[in-house]
Write a protein that holds these residues in place. Structure first.
Motif, PDB file in Angstrom:
ATOM      1  N   ALA A 159     -27.196  13.559   0.818  1.00  0.00           N
ATOM      2  CA  ALA A 159     -27.536  12.032   0.663  1.00  0.00           C
ATOM      3  C   ALA A 159     -26.843  11.421   1.794  1.00  0.00           C
ATOM      4  O   ALA A 159     -25.812  11.784   2.078  1.00  0.00           O
ATOM      5  CB  ALA A 159     -27.046  11.729  -0.766  1.00  0.00           C
ATOM      6  N   CYS A 160     -27.334  10.268   2.295  1.00  0.00           N
ATOM      7  CA  CYS A 160     -27.059   9.488   3.443  1.00  0.00           C
ATOM      8  C   CYS A 160     -26.677  10.178   4.502  1.00  0.00           C
ATOM      9  O   CYS A 160     -25.844   9.860   5.522  1.00  0.00           O
ATOM     10  CB  CYS A 160     -25.920   8.679   2.740  1.00  0.00           C
ATOM     11  SG  CYS A 160     -26.145   7.594   1.417  1.00  0.00           S
ATOM     12  N   ALA A 161     -27.475  11.569   4.819  1.00  0.00           N
ATOM     13  CA  ALA A 161     -26.821  12.283   5.924  1.00  0.00           C
ATOM     14  C   ALA A 161     -27.062  11.600   7.166  1.00  0.00           C
ATOM     15  O   ALA A 161     -26.191  12.014   8.292  1.00  0.00           O
ATOM     16  CB  ALA A 161     -27.721  13.599   5.705  1.00  0.00           C
ATOM     17  N   PHE A 162     -28.032  11.127   7.370  1.00  0.00           N
ATOM     18  CA  PHE A 162     -28.315  10.153   8.802  1.00  0.00           C
ATOM     19  C   PHE A 162     -28.159   8.645   8.915  1.00  0.00           C
ATOM     20  O   PHE A 162     -28.635   7.982   9.458  1.00  0.00           O
ATOM     21  CB  PHE A 162     -29.796  10.355   9.231  1.00  0.00           C
ATOM     22  CG  PHE A 162     -30.212  11.925   9.201  1.00  0.00           C
ATOM     23  CD1 PHE A 162     -29.789  12.739  10.045  1.00  0.00           C
ATOM     24  CD2 PHE A 162     -31.117  12.250   8.158  1.00  0.00           C
ATOM     25  CE1 PHE A 162     -30.330  14.204   9.908  1.00  0.00           C
ATOM     26  CE2 PHE A 162     -31.356  13.581   7.930  1.00  0.00           C
ATOM     27  CZ  PHE A 162     -30.792  14.499   8.818  1.00  0.00           C
ATOM     28  N   PHE A 218     -20.089  15.323  11.513  1.00  0.00           N
ATOM     29  CA  PHE A 218     -20.298  14.680  12.592  1.00  0.00           C
ATOM     30  C   PHE A 218     -20.388  13.246  12.361  1.00  0.00           C
ATOM     31  O   PHE A 218     -20.770  12.570  13.160  1.00  0.00           O
ATOM     32  CB  PHE A 218     -21.680  15.283  13.011  1.00  0.00           C
ATOM     33  CG  PHE A 218     -21.547  16.651  13.582  1.00  0.00           C
ATOM     34  CD1 PHE A 218     -21.108  16.937  14.744  1.00  0.00           C
ATOM     35  CD2 PHE A 218     -22.172  17.497  12.681  1.00  0.00           C
ATOM     36  CE1 PHE A 218     -20.958  18.349  15.080  1.00  0.00           C
ATOM     37  CE2 PHE A 218     -22.107  19.044  12.970  1.00  0.00           C
ATOM     38  CZ  PHE A 218     -21.360  19.381  14.362  1.00  0.00           C
ATOM     39  N   ALA A 219     -19.688  12.815  11.443  1.00  0.00           N
ATOM     40  CA  ALA A 219     -19.642  11.244  11.352  1.00  0.00           C
ATOM     41  C   ALA A 219     -19.021  10.596  12.498  1.00  0.00           C
ATOM     42  O   ALA A 219     -17.872  10.918  12.797  1.00  0.00           O
ATOM     43  CB  ALA A 219     -18.960  10.766   9.850  1.00  0.00           C
ATOM     44  N   PHE A 259     -15.185  18.180  13.256  1.00  0.00           N
ATOM     45  CA  PHE A 259     -15.424  18.002  14.519  1.00  0.00           C
ATOM     46  C   PHE A 259     -14.796  16.603  14.785  1.00  0.00           C
ATOM     47  O   PHE A 259     -15.346  15.486  14.160  1.00  0.00           O
ATOM     48  CB  PHE A 259     -17.105  18.021  14.709  1.00  0.00           C
ATOM     49  CG  PHE A 259     -17.402  17.860  16.176  1.00  0.00           C
ATOM     50  CD1 PHE A 259     -17.613  19.196  16.727  1.00  0.00           C
ATOM     51  CD2 PHE A 259     -17.444  16.655  16.684  1.00  0.00           C
ATOM     52  CE1 PHE A 259     -18.244  19.061  17.980  1.00  0.00           C
ATOM     53  CE2 PHE A 259     -18.053  16.753  17.982  1.00  0.00           C
ATOM     54  CZ  PHE A 259     -18.339  17.923  18.788  1.00  0.00           C
ATOM     55  N   PRO A 260     -14.109  16.586  16.029  1.00  0.00           N
ATOM     56  CA  PRO A 260     -13.387  15.307  16.126  1.00  0.00           C
ATOM     57  C   PRO A 260     -14.230  14.380  16.617  1.00  0.00           C
ATOM     58  O   PRO A 260     -15.297  14.264  17.297  1.00  0.00           O
ATOM     59  CB  PRO A 260     -12.540  15.744  17.216  1.00  0.00           C
ATOM     60  CG  PRO A 260     -12.452  17.133  17.369  1.00  0.00           C
ATOM     61  CD  PRO A 260     -13.589  17.491  16.741  1.00  0.00           C
ATOM     62  N   GLU A 261     -14.158  12.929  15.779  1.00  0.00           N
ATOM     63  CA  GLU A 261     -15.024  11.919  16.046  1.00  0.00           C
ATOM     64  C   GLU A 261     -14.964  11.465  17.723  1.00  0.00           C
ATOM     65  O   GLU A 261     -16.030  11.066  18.091  1.00  0.00           O
ATOM     66  CB  GLU A 261     -14.460  10.881  15.208  1.00  0.00           C
ATOM     67  CG  GLU A 261     -14.589  11.108  13.919  1.00  0.00           C
ATOM     68  CD  GLU A 261     -14.425   9.641  12.898  1.00  0.00           C
ATOM     69  OE1 GLU A 261     -14.315   8.637  13.275  1.00  0.00           O
ATOM     70  OE2 GLU A 261     -14.380   9.876  11.998  1.00  0.00           O
ATOM     71  N   ASN A 262     -13.899  11.503  18.434  1.00  0.00           N
ATOM     72  CA  ASN A 262     -13.962  10.931  19.749  1.00  0.00           C
ATOM     73  C   ASN A 262     -13.882  12.370  20.493  1.00  0.00           C
ATOM     74  O   ASN A 262     -13.331  12.094  21.754  1.00  0.00           O
ATOM     75  CB  ASN A 262     -12.731  10.165  19.959  1.00  0.00           C
ATOM     76  CG  ASN A 262     -12.821   9.465  21.244  1.00  0.00           C
ATOM     77  OD1 ASN A 262     -14.025   8.921  21.506  1.00  0.00           O
ATOM     78  ND2 ASN A 262     -11.949   9.210  21.954  1.00  0.00           N
ATOM     79  N   SER A 310     -23.397  13.857   6.547  1.00  0.00           N
ATOM     80  CA  SER A 310     -23.047  14.545   7.855  1.00  0.00           C
ATOM     81  C   SER A 310     -23.013  14.122   9.256  1.00  0.00           C
ATOM     82  O   SER A 310     -22.487  14.180  10.314  1.00  0.00           O
ATOM     83  CB  SER A 310     -23.775  15.952   7.873  1.00  0.00           C
ATOM     84  OG  SER A 310     -23.479  16.703   6.916  1.00  0.00           O
ATOM     85  N   PHE A 311     -24.034  12.833   9.416  1.00  0.00           N
ATOM     86  CA  PHE A 311     -24.338  12.525  10.734  1.00  0.00           C
ATOM     87  C   PHE A 311     -24.101  10.933  10.789  1.00  0.00           C
ATOM     88  O   PHE A 311     -24.421  10.320  11.615  1.00  0.00           O
ATOM     89  CB  PHE A 311     -25.710  12.732  11.327  1.00  0.00           C
ATOM     90  CG  PHE A 311     -26.108  14.376  11.273  1.00  0.00           C
ATOM     91  CD1 PHE A 311     -25.423  15.120  12.235  1.00  0.00           C
ATOM     92  CD2 PHE A 311     -26.638  14.980  10.340  1.00  0.00           C
ATOM     93  CE1 PHE A 311     -25.491  16.495  12.337  1.00  0.00           C
ATOM     94  CE2 PHE A 311     -26.949  16.196  10.429  1.00  0.00           C
ATOM     95  CZ  PHE A 311     -26.598  17.100  11.472  1.00  0.00           C
ATOM     96  N   HIS A 312     -23.408  10.618   9.750  1.00  0.00           N
ATOM     97  CA  HIS A 312     -23.342   9.207   9.532  1.00  0.00           C
ATOM     98  C   HIS A 312     -22.485   8.357  10.699  1.00  0.00           C
ATOM     99  O   HIS A 312     -21.393   8.681  11.311  1.00  0.00           O
ATOM    100  CB  HIS A 312     -22.120   8.876   8.279  1.00  0.00           C
ATOM    101  CG  HIS A 312     -21.843   7.310   8.008  1.00  0.00           C
ATOM    102  ND1 HIS A 312     -20.684   7.122   7.431  1.00  0.00           N
ATOM    103  CD2 HIS A 312     -22.371   6.253   8.472  1.00  0.00           C
ATOM    104  CE1 HIS A 312     -20.368   5.758   7.409  1.00  0.00           C
ATOM    105  NE2 HIS A 312     -21.412   5.314   8.211  1.00  0.00           N
ATOM    106  N   GLY A 313     -23.354   7.477  11.331  1.00  0.00           N
ATOM    107  CA  GLY A 313     -22.731   6.870  12.394  1.00  0.00           C
ATOM    108  C   GLY A 313     -22.884   7.416  13.638  1.00  0.00           C
ATOM    109  O   GLY A 313     -22.089   7.105  14.806  1.00  0.00           O
TER     110      GLY A 313
END
Length: 278
Positions: free
Chosen positions: A219-222, A176-177, A153-156, A198-201
């Motif tokens: 791990a560290c998903a959010f 989705f980082a 999924f493109p970051e921008n 997955s949702f980092h940042g």
């Protein structure tokens, strides 16, 4: 009827200090799935045009884009050898200061590293040849060919509200980082696994509700989802990975079912647990 009560535990501050010591890193420490020099079929490394690559006996791995183009097209061959693999962070803008808006992949690509598009901060669109039999692109979002995995999924991306298509079972690592424009995500009933980081940042997300049948959060998903205030888990959740909520300074409420991993995670971070058991 919902029963709401406050879980007594270590403070959020203490938890954050502890987990920063344990370390989620920046999400770029996800293990690479591609080959490295030293493997038996490795031949050499080189540069072709704007691409650095590793050459193996039967395929080429793109290791880094070093050009300055806004729209990047990956070649299908280098030295008459098919380009099949994109390495971890190949399009990251952290070293060459490139501002990539779109990436187009050839029909030869069959292996994308878990973080191929990680830290591509300006990326708006991912396309792939319609002849590719491993992946497909729908509205600039990349999936496995069978549409069971969300791959990129493109970051921008300009998309602010996104519905993951029905049939997707897995959201891969860091997908989705840093997607800060996203404010709302809707998940399909088929979803089973959300992988590491997955949702980092993804700071625009405020609430997430996972479907019944969902089983695993990596791990560290959010990690550093600073806008997140509430998460709702189903009765089927079995595993919520370590350090999932590091940096989630506004996460105050976790909804779920008593005795599941949802209650355990609320206990760990000192959030209010809302028991959905009737």
């Amino acid at each position: 009827m919902k029963k709401t009560f406050k879980i007594l535990s270590l403070s959020m501050v203490a938890f954050m200090l502890m987990t920063m010591i344990c370390g989620c890193g920046d999400g770029s420490n996800v293990t690479s799935t591609t080959g490295k020099p030293g493997f038996p079929d490795y031949l050499s490394s080189g540069t072709e045009g704007d691409f650095e690559y590793d050459q193996y006996k039967s395929y080429i791995t793109i290791t880094k884009y070093i050009g300055k183009d806004v729209d990047v097209t990956v070649p299908d061959k280098i030295k008459d050898t098919p380009v099949t693999t994109i390495e971890d962070r190949a399009f990251a803008n952290d070293s060459n200061k490139s501002i990539i808006h779109s990436v187009t992949l050839p029909n030869t690509i069959s292996n994308l590293d878990t973080s191929s598009f990680y830290n591509s901060r300006f990326l708006e669109n991912i396309q792939i040849s319609p002849d590719n039999k491993s992946y497909k692109s729908v509205d600039g979002v990349l999936y496995s060919y069978d549409m069971k995995q969300l791959v990129g999924f493109p970051e921008n991306s300009s998309i602010t509200e996104f519905t993951v298509p029905e049939g997707v079972t897995t959201i891969d690592n860091s997908r989705f980082a840093f997607c800060a424009n996203l404010t709302k995500l809707t998940f399909p009933s088929t979803l089973k696994v959300v992988s590491d980081f997955s949702f980092h940042g993804a700071t625009g997300l405020t609430e997430l509700t996972f479907p019944e049948g969902m089983e695993e959060i990596g791990a560290c998903a959010f990690f550093r989802c600073t806008g997140l205030t509430k998460i709702t888990y189903p009765s089927t959740i079995k595993t919520i990975g370590e350090n999932s909520f590091v940096g989630c300074s506004n996460l105050k409420t976790i909804e779920g079912f008593a005795g599941t991993a949802a209650e355990t995670s609320a206990t760990t971070i000192g959030a209010t647990f809302v028991d959905l058991t009737e």
